[in-house]
Design a protein around this motif. Structure first.
Motif, short mmCIF file in Angstrom:
data_model
loop_
_atom_site.label_atom_id
_atom_site.label_comp_id
_atom_site.label_asym_id
_atom_site.label_seq_id
_atom_site.Cartn_x
_atom_site.Cartn_y
_atom_site.Cartn_z
N VAL A 101 -2.62 -4.66 -4.91
CA VAL A 101 -1.56 -4.42 -3.93
C VAL A 101 -1.64 -2.96 -3.52
CG1 VAL A 101 0.92 -4.46 -3.47
CG2 VAL A 101 -0.04 -6.07 -5.13
N ILE A 102 -1.46 -2.70 -2.24
CA ILE A 102 -1.31 -1.32 -1.76
C ILE A 102 0.04 -1.24 -1.05
CG2 ILE A 102 -2.17 0.47 -0.22
CD1 ILE A 102 -5.00 -0.61 -0.65
N SER A 103 0.89 -0.32 -1.53
CA SER A 103 2.19 -0.14 -0.89
C SER A 103 2.38 1.31 -0.51
CB SER A 103 3.32 -0.59 -1.82
OG SER A 103 3.36 0.21 -2.99
N ALA A 104 3.25 1.54 0.47
CA ALA A 104 3.61 2.90 0.86
C ALA A 104 4.83 2.80 1.74
CB ALA A 104 2.48 3.58 1.62
N ARG A 105 5.83 3.63 1.44
CA ARG A 105 7.01 3.72 2.30
C ARG A 105 7.11 5.15 2.80
NH1 ARG A 105 13.32 2.87 0.42
NH2 ARG A 105 13.10 5.07 -0.13
N ALA A 106 7.26 5.31 4.10
CA ALA A 106 7.42 6.65 4.70
C ALA A 106 6.31 7.60 4.28
CB ALA A 106 8.79 7.22 4.31
N PHE A 107 5.09 7.10 4.27
CA PHE A 107 3.96 7.91 3.80
C PHE A 107 3.19 8.51 4.98
CE2 PHE A 107 -0.65 7.78 2.58
CZ PHE A 107 -0.64 8.93 1.80
N ALA A 108 2.81 7.68 5.94
CA ALA A 108 2.03 8.18 7.08
C ALA A 108 2.06 7.10 8.16
CB ALA A 108 0.58 8.41 6.64
N PRO A 109 1.79 7.51 9.42
CA PRO A 109 1.67 6.50 10.49
C PRO A 109 0.58 5.48 10.11
CG PRO A 109 1.65 8.73 11.38
CD PRO A 109 1.58 8.86 9.89
N LEU A 110 0.73 4.26 10.61
CA LEU A 110 -0.14 3.17 10.15
C LEU A 110 -1.64 3.48 10.26
CD1 LEU A 110 -0.30 0.31 9.02
CD2 LEU A 110 -0.17 -0.55 11.38
N ALA A 111 -2.07 4.03 11.37
CA ALA A 111 -3.51 4.27 11.55
C ALA A 111 -4.02 5.24 10.49
CB ALA A 111 -3.78 4.80 12.95
N LYS A 112 -3.26 6.30 10.25
CA LYS A 112 -3.68 7.29 9.25
C LYS A 112 -3.63 6.68 7.84
CE LYS A 112 -2.63 11.83 7.37
NZ LYS A 112 -1.68 12.92 7.29
N LEU A 113 -2.57 5.94 7.60
CA LEU A 113 -2.41 5.29 6.29
C LEU A 113 -3.63 4.41 5.97
CD1 LEU A 113 0.87 3.47 5.27
CD2 LEU A 113 -1.35 2.52 4.78
N LEU A 114 -4.04 3.61 6.96
CA LEU A 114 -5.19 2.72 6.74
C LEU A 114 -6.48 3.51 6.56
CD1 LEU A 114 -4.34 -0.15 9.27
CD2 LEU A 114 -4.00 -0.14 6.79
N ARG A 115 -6.58 4.57 7.33
CA ARG A 115 -7.80 5.40 7.24
C ARG A 115 -7.91 6.00 5.83
NH1 ARG A 115 -6.71 8.15 11.62
NH2 ARG A 115 -6.07 10.08 10.61
N LEU A 116 -6.78 6.47 5.30
CA LEU A 116 -6.80 7.12 3.98
C LEU A 116 -6.99 6.13 2.83
CD1 LEU A 116 -3.87 9.73 4.13
CD2 LEU A 116 -6.33 10.14 4.27
N SER A 117 -6.56 4.90 3.04
CA SER A 117 -6.47 4.01 1.87
C SER A 117 -7.36 2.79 1.92
CB SER A 117 -5.01 3.56 1.69
OG SER A 117 -4.57 2.93 2.86
N ALA A 118 -8.08 2.57 3.01
CA ALA A 118 -8.93 1.36 3.12
C ALA A 118 -9.89 1.28 1.95
CB ALA A 118 -9.67 1.38 4.45
N ARG A 119 -10.34 2.43 1.46
CA ARG A 119 -11.35 2.42 0.39
C ARG A 119 -10.81 1.84 -0.93
NH1 ARG A 119 -11.13 7.36 -2.80
NH2 ARG A 119 -9.42 8.68 -2.09
N PHE A 120 -9.49 1.67 -1.05
CA PHE A 120 -8.92 1.06 -2.25
C PHE A 120 -8.75 -0.45 -2.09
CE2 PHE A 120 -7.50 5.46 -2.15
CZ PHE A 120 -7.77 5.89 -3.45
N SER A 121 -9.05 -0.96 -0.90
CA SER A 121 -8.77 -2.38 -0.64
C SER A 121 -10.00 -3.25 -0.85
CB SER A 121 -8.24 -2.56 0.78
OG SER A 121 -9.23 -2.23 1.72
#
Ligand SMILES: C[S@@+](CC[C@H](N)C(=O)[O-])C[C@H]1O[C@@H](n2cnc3c(N)ncnc32)[C@H](O)[C@@H]1O
Length: 206
Positions: free
Chosen positions: A134-154
């Motif tokens: 599971v990857i969760s985040a609340r109020a962390f970053a705009p969606l595009a940036k969030l996905l860019r930073l975290s895709a490698r964990f998915s």
């Protein structure tokens, strides 16, 4: 959702021991908030709705055994620490870059003996990848940036749970067709004006 409704929402999903952990955590949060600015005073006054139930609702969107859970930019503990308090048997990784918040998260984990919850006091960009259930985040970053930073964990089976306030539908609409096909938006149970972006899998490279 009123504070009473929030408590009953939590009680429907958790046993009495967990509810008492939440109550003690809310008291600890109120004291720590006098030392450091963890949450706004308005949200603290409504902590069961704005923080506890708002985090806990994510469990409704994922199957019970899914782990490890990666929570990015946990801050004062939301949603990842609430998940760890509700489900201490789950492996939960909380990533937070601000030192005093990291110390606070560690203090709560120690108080409740959350041995499966790991606090990583670093910027997400600098930590080693691992496959997250599971990857969760609340109020962390705009969606595009969030996905860019975290895709490698998915992985192809990762569940994404991203509480996004009012901007959810708009943020998703601004993404590529492939991202839009991977995610959908569900209304938050705690706030009729807020929503959660939910998805499965590994986002395509952009
Ligand atoms: C707006 S707060 C939200 C905190 C919490 N998720 C919540 O909803 O209450 C964002 C948090 O992300 C942390 N943060 C921002 N960028 C980060 C990064 N690149 N890596 C780790 N933590 C980060 C900040 O220190 C802050 O505590």
């Amino acid at each position: 959702m009123s504070p009473e409704q929030a408590r009953s929402f939590c009680a429907d999903r958790c046993d009495a021991e967990t509810i008492s952990r939440f109550a003690e955590f809310v008291d600890m949060l109120a004291s720590e908030n006098e030392r450091q600015n963890l949450v706004s005073s308005a949200s603290l006054a409504d902590a069961w709705t704005r923080h506890i139930a708002d985090s806990l609702q994510l469990l409704d969107h994922v199957s019970r055994e899914t782990s490890p859970w990666l929570d990015m930019g946990t801050g004062a503990g939301f949603p990842g620490l609430v998940i760890a308090l509700a489900r201490p048997e789950l492996e939960v990784v909380l990533v937070e870059s601000r030192k005093r918040r990291v110390e606070w998260l560690e203090e709560v984990c120690a108080r409740f003996s959350l041995s499966k919850c790991r606090v990583v006091g670093s910027r997400l960009e600098t930590i080693e990848s691992f496959p997250a259930g599971v990857i969760s985040a609340r109020a962390f970053a705009p969606l595009a940036k969030l996905l860019r930073l975290s895709a490698r964990f998915s992985t192809p089976t990762t569940t994404w749970l991203l509480p996004k306030g009012r901007s959810a539908a708009q943020e998703l609409q601004e993404q590529s067709q492939a991202i839009q096909a991977m995610f959908h938006v569900e209304q938050s149970a705690t706030d009729p004006e807020a929503a959660i972006i939910i998805g499965h899998g590994r986002p395509p490279e952009s």
